[in-house]
Write an enzyme that holds these catalytic residues in place. Sequence first.
Site, mmCIF file in Angstrom:
data_model
loop_
_atom_site.group_PDB
_atom_site.id
_atom_site.type_symbol
_atom_site.label_atom_id
_atom_site.label_comp_id
_atom_site.label_asym_id
_atom_site.label_seq_id
_atom_site.Cartn_x
_atom_site.Cartn_y
_atom_site.Cartn_z
ATOM 1 N N TYR A 1 0.852 -1.189 0.000
ATOM 2 C CA TYR A 1 0.000 0.000 0.000
ATOM 3 C C TYR A 1 0.887 1.238 0.000
ATOM 4 O O TYR A 1 1.597 1.508 0.968
ATOM 5 C CB TYR A 1 -0.916 0.027 1.222
ATOM 6 N N SER B 1 -13.106 -5.319 2.387
ATOM 7 C CA SER B 1 -14.158 -4.738 1.537
ATOM 8 C C SER B 1 -15.547 -5.215 1.956
ATOM 9 O O SER B 1 -16.361 -5.612 1.124
ATOM 10 C CB SER B 1 -13.914 -5.050 0.062
ATOM 11 N N PRO B 2 -15.861 -5.193 3.269
ATOM 12 C CA PRO B 2 -17.182 -5.662 3.712
ATOM 13 C C PRO B 2 -18.315 -4.737 3.279
ATOM 14 O O PRO B 2 -19.481 -5.101 3.410
ATOM 15 C CB PRO B 2 -17.037 -5.689 5.235
ATOM 16 N N LEU B 3 -17.959 -3.561 2.749
ATOM 17 C CA LEU B 3 -18.956 -2.621 2.246
ATOM 18 C C LEU B 3 -18.895 -2.508 0.723
ATOM 19 O O LEU B 3 -19.312 -1.507 0.147
ATOM 20 C CB LEU B 3 -18.758 -1.238 2.884
ATOM 21 N N GLY B 4 -18.394 -3.566 0.085
ATOM 22 C CA GLY B 4 -18.370 -3.566 -1.369
ATOM 23 C C GLY B 4 -17.586 -2.414 -1.952
ATOM 24 O O GLY B 4 -18.006 -1.784 -2.920
ATOM 25 N N GLY C 1 -17.205 0.444 -0.740
ATOM 26 C CA GLY C 1 -17.918 1.696 -0.513
ATOM 27 C C GLY C 1 -19.298 1.753 -1.102
ATOM 28 O O GLY C 1 -20.114 2.583 -0.697
ATOM 29 N N GLY D 1 -24.189 3.308 0.451
ATOM 30 C CA GLY D 1 -25.310 4.092 -0.068
ATOM 31 C C GLY D 1 -24.909 5.483 -0.489
ATOM 32 O O GLY D 1 -25.682 6.211 -1.113
#
Length: 336
Positions: free
Chosen positions: A62, A209-212, A214, A218
């Site tokens: 990173y 990436s549990p929120l896809g 970002g 929403g």
Amino acid sequence: MTNTSVSRTVLGNAAPLTVSALGLGCMGMSEFYGTPDERGGIETIQRALDVGVTFLDTADMYGPFTNEQLVGKAIAGRRDEVQLATKFGNERLPDGTRVGINGSPDYVRKACDASLQRLGVDHIDLYYQHRVDKTVPIEETAGAMKELVEAGKVRHLGLSEASAATIRRAHAEHTITALQTEYSLFTRDLEDEILPTIRELGIGLVPYSPLGRGMLTGKQEWASHEQGDGRASASFPRFQGENLATNLELVERVRGLADEKGCTPAQLALAWVLAQGDEGLGVVPIPGTRRVRYLEQNLGALAVELTPDDLEAVERAVPRGAVAGNRYGDMSHIDA
């Protein structure tokens, strides 16, 4: 002193590591999701420690390298509060050039020493192979990682994006504490073979990436395609064209359910991931952010209780396989 109001979870039962119930992914503070923000990243990490989020995730690639340096600055003087995870294996040059995936024993040792120096610590709590090097037997890579444990440089070992067969072979060489892999309402392919395997072996799960990336928040800040935001490229097909339109429809369904629960879409999506854990499988998502306000919003997921009826409603709203597009444009680096 750390506020310990955030509950604790044990990753793995064969070689257990106790961490905060929610972790913090630090990657986006330095690369991939827009302009790097060292100051915002340090503030976010320090706020995380203040509220009890002590499980921090970084990697040498990173930046490259700069994210480990950032994390090192943020935890200076607070090392004892942190469960520190970093990764090796995606080899890059200082100018960002990608060399390839490297799991050779000599590289494992050199990468660990370099990470320790950048982080400013004398040990790493959880050291992952970032990607599986298909040209090097996993036994050789895991054997070198085992040497790091024996030398006191590393406390626990992990794999990232490894297949069930690779996990078994590595675990036979040295106990694996955790598997890090992408897992969310949008990415569930690991449920067929990988989840049963790690349950059997007593390995914890760290979903990235549990929120896809970002999308499941929403929000649509990513849609502005800030310079340096990789989601604007073909590298992430789910954010492109018709795929994006289809996936945003799914996000709206999540938003509707979140409204009914009195939480945000991100909190509902994280609560669903958290609900996949139990006494036999510690699950600790590591949503990434470089903003204190989003860190604090994500923490709200820990207070969202999903009943069996709620979980069924989520399954109906976002059936497995409903998401459009592969998670990466090039899936060749994923061990299958």
